[in-house]
Design a protein around this motif. Structure first.
Motif, short mmCIF file in Angstrom:
data_model
loop_
_atom_site.label_atom_id
_atom_site.label_comp_id
_atom_site.label_asym_id
_atom_site.label_seq_id
_atom_site.Cartn_x
_atom_site.Cartn_y
_atom_site.Cartn_z
N UNK A 88 1.04 -1.35 0.00
CA UNK A 88 0.12 -0.06 0.04
C UNK A 88 0.99 1.33 -0.04
N UNK A 89 2.13 1.22 0.83
CA UNK A 89 2.91 2.26 0.92
C UNK A 89 3.51 2.62 -0.22
N UNK A 90 4.31 1.58 -1.15
CA UNK A 90 4.80 1.73 -2.20
C UNK A 90 3.84 2.02 -3.57
N UNK A 91 2.86 1.62 -3.48
CA UNK A 91 1.89 2.04 -4.36
C UNK A 91 1.43 3.29 -4.46
N UNK A 92 1.49 3.96 -3.23
CA UNK A 92 0.90 5.45 -3.29
C UNK A 92 2.09 6.40 -2.89
N UNK A 93 3.46 6.01 -3.36
CA UNK A 93 4.28 7.00 -2.98
C UNK A 93 4.36 8.56 -3.32
N UNK A 94 3.54 8.68 -4.39
CA UNK A 94 3.34 9.96 -4.73
C UNK A 94 2.37 11.04 -3.61
N UNK A 95 1.92 10.06 -2.71
CA UNK A 95 1.35 10.78 -1.57
C UNK A 95 2.32 11.61 -0.71
N UNK A 96 3.39 11.24 -0.94
CA UNK A 96 4.72 12.25 -0.29
C UNK A 96 5.11 13.17 -1.08
N UNK A 97 4.79 13.24 -2.34
CA UNK A 97 5.18 14.18 -3.31
C UNK A 97 4.39 15.52 -3.12
N UNK A 98 4.61 16.10 -1.98
CA UNK A 98 3.68 17.10 -1.51
C UNK A 98 4.27 18.18 -0.45
N UNK A 99 4.34 19.32 -0.87
CA UNK A 99 5.05 20.19 -0.02
C UNK A 99 4.44 20.74 1.24
N UNK A 100 3.18 20.37 1.52
CA UNK A 100 2.62 20.84 2.57
C UNK A 100 2.45 19.90 3.92
N UNK A 101 3.18 18.76 3.86
CA UNK A 101 3.17 17.83 5.00
C UNK A 101 3.81 18.23 6.07
N UNK A 102 2.87 18.20 7.30
CA UNK A 102 3.56 18.85 8.62
C UNK A 102 4.55 18.17 9.44
N UNK A 103 5.28 18.61 10.04
CA UNK A 103 6.41 18.11 10.53
C UNK A 103 5.93 16.98 11.73
N UNK A 104 4.73 17.08 12.28
CA UNK A 104 4.27 16.10 13.11
C UNK A 104 3.63 14.94 12.46
N UNK A 105 3.82 14.80 11.29
CA UNK A 105 3.29 13.41 10.55
C UNK A 105 4.17 12.53 10.71
N UNK A 106 3.60 10.95 11.24
CA UNK A 106 4.39 9.93 11.56
C UNK A 106 3.71 8.84 10.55
N UNK A 107 4.74 8.02 9.99
CA UNK A 107 4.32 6.82 9.20
C UNK A 107 5.08 5.59 9.70
N UNK A 108 4.20 4.63 9.92
CA UNK A 108 4.84 3.34 10.50
C UNK A 108 4.53 2.24 9.22
N UNK A 109 5.65 1.74 8.78
CA UNK A 109 5.24 0.68 7.62
C UNK A 109 5.58 -0.60 8.18
N UNK A 110 4.60 -1.78 8.10
CA UNK A 110 5.04 -3.01 8.55
C UNK A 110 5.36 -3.69 7.33
N UNK A 111 6.52 -3.97 6.96
CA UNK A 111 7.00 -4.54 5.74
C UNK A 111 7.44 -5.78 5.80
#
Length: 556
Positions: free
Chosen positions: A442-465
């Protein structure tokens, strides 16, 4: 000096968006929609966001609308850009998230003559939108008055249905003629509809004659009013309330871990625990087992409460109650007796038994996806909004107690695409920090979700790979395939990690591969930082699917 589009249709559109308080506009780059981009970015009351990938952009806007609980607008250029919106539109359609879809188009005469970036855009989302509208070109007769009425109707429909509405906007060249002053448009007389509801007497009678009343709550946003109403229903053990992680309801007498309790139900159990009155609230439920249980149980009465959707999910629907659940229960509670029913105690005994076994199993687990979810549920700060990806992510979440944290997942269509983009859009508009818990595919499929200059510094992502789509090692069926076929074409084994992506998109990055390191880094992971953070939990080579299967075997 400000410069606005000279296009009258765009001026009217902007005016009406302001009148209805629609402020968030996600813009994907292009020339045909340049008049919209230029105009919206010059209007002070609009919050404009530039997201290049249209598929991601639509999910970002959907996250914004979910966070703000009001419509967000998206706009793109003509051609294939338009249909890249479709995955998010279907999700918003089935979740009832208000999106106003503004697609720029070539003039109508240019369709099907092989002009560049020209496709059949009119009604392109017809199957999954609540309204499809096309504006007149400025040069057409009475275009101003007609477009005013069309846009007003579209916006009000978006509010009424709380879902996607499409406005297609043919634009003639020149596209870049600008003006420094805008005309004055009239104030809008809003005609939004408000439903009145009175509860029928036969429903009160059915309540009083039912001995086994079950409320099943699916996907929905947190509602303190509904939570209080359902609390009144359970305090005297009058009903059984089954809820899920993303039902966002919290009370010790609600049954919040459905699969813990019913996963191993037999046909005899279906009869023993079946309701005679089933009341369903909200939308999609995650648990496939509860669907099997209730379809087999076939309750005598089934009421569904929703303003828009009335699905016969359990093949027993008897009452379509087209009203907000909060309104319905405010009426019902005035007429019913809240008497204890043995049905609650039947379920309560089952819960005590299964919860005790759950705690015993936790003492035995090795490092795996199951271990990670248990540890995460104990560690996440209470003020975090949690977004889960599909598919195994939200399923694991159902088994653990995440407290009173707000929880979300794209269960409208239950696809893996857009989970990251939705979470990022939500985070941009929410004052509390956001955590995305996502599987690797799911994460790799939507990596353009991070192509976004507005993401706040308090965002956290946990990937169980776990190195594959592990859900296909969990659900029955795929295991019948040849192992090589399963690994390559269904589970899609891989050896990728997110380290380079994290660096590329400006995230701090931590990878852990054992329980000792995970326990050590979790607390610091949530501490404030100048950058958003990714924690990748590498369970490659661990038998996470076997651990989960052994859990359900242990719970018998």
């Amino acid at each position: 000096m400000k410069k606005y589009s000279s296009k009258r249709s765009i001026q009217i559109l902007a005016h009406l968006l302001q009148q209805y308080g629609i402020a968030d506009i996600v813009i994907s780059p292009g020339s045909r929609n340049a008049p919209l981009a230029i105009h919206f970015s010059e209007v002070d009351s609009f919050n404009c966001y530039s997201i290049v990938d249209e598929r991601s952009a639509a999910f970002v806007a959907m996250g914004m609308a979910k966070s703000e609980k009001k419509p967000a607008a998206i706009t793109c250029t003509s051609g294939s850009a338009v249909v890249n919106y479709y995955p998010a539109i279907t999700e918003a359609f089935y979740q009832n998230i208000p999106l106003l879809v503004l697609t720029a188009d070539r003039p109508t005469d240019f369709v099907d003559i092989f002009d560049g970036q020209t496709i059949r855009q009119k009604d392109v989302f017809h199957q999954h939108s609540y309204g499809d509208f096309q504006l007149l070109e400025d040069s057409q007769e009475n275009a101003e008055d007609i477009n005013f009425d069309i846009i007003k109707k579209a916006i009000e429909l978006c509010f009424e249905k709380q879902g996607p509405v499409h406005i297609n906007i043919p634009l003639e060249e020149p596209l870049y003629e600008l003006v420094s002053e805008l005309p004055t448009f009239p104030t809008v007389e809003k005609t939004l509809k408000h439903k009145e509801y009175e509860i029928p007497s036969n429903l009160v009678a059915e309540w009083h004659t039912s001995q086994r009343i079950m409320l099943l709550v699916g996907t929905r946003d947190y509602s303190p009013e509904l939570e209080n109403q359902l609390t009144q229903l359970v305090k005297n053990h009058s009903v059984v309330v089954l809820s899920e992680a993303n039902s966002n309801l919290h009370h010790e007498k609600f049954f919040r871990h459905i699969d813990r309790y019913i996963f191993n139900f037999t046909e005899e159990d279906y009869k023993t625990y079946a309701p005679d009155l089933l009341i369903t609230i909200g939308q999609n439920v995650v648990s496939k087992k509860v669907k099997q249980f209730l379809r087999s149980a076939r309750p005598k009465q089934h009421w569904h409460l929703d303003e828009v959707w009335q699905p016969d999910t359990y093949f027993s629907l008897t009452e379509k109650i087209e009203v907000k659940p909060e309104v319905f229960f405010s009426k019902l509670l005035k007429f019913i007796n809240l008497e204890p029913r043995p049905y609650f105690n039947l379920w309560d005994v089952l819960r005590d038994k299964k919860d005790a076994k759950h705690e015993l199993f936790l003492n035995t687990i090795e490092f795996s996806d199951f271990y990670f979810f248990n540890k995460a549920s104990q560690t996440i700060p209470e003020n975090y909004n949690i977004h889960f990806s599909n598919s195994s992510g939200i399923r694991y979440a159902q088994l653990f107690d995440f407290g009173k944290r707000k929880m979300y997942c794209n269960r409208g269509t239950s696809g893996i695409d857009g989970s990251t983009s939705t979470a990022m859009g939500f985070a941009i508009k929410n004052e509390n920090p956001t955590l995305l818990i996502t599987g690797d595919l799911s994460f790799f499929y939507d990596i353009n979700g991070l192509w976004n200059q507005y993401i706040p510094p308090f965002v956290r992502i946990m990937i169980f790979n776990n190195g594959e789509g592990n859900i296909f090692k969990i659900i029955p069926g795929p295991g019948n395939a040849n192992p090589n076929t399963l690994d390559e074409f269904i589970a899609t084994k891989h050896r990728k990690n997110a380290e380079s992506l994290a660096k590329h998109f400006g995230f701090s990055y931590i990878r852990v591969e054992d329980e000792i390191t995970l326990d050590r880094v979790l607390e610091n992971f949530f501490k404030p930082d100048a950058q958003p953070k990714i924690l990748e939990v590498n369970t490659h080579g661990k038998n996470s699917a076997d651990v989960l299967k052994s859990y359900f075997e242990f719970m018998k």
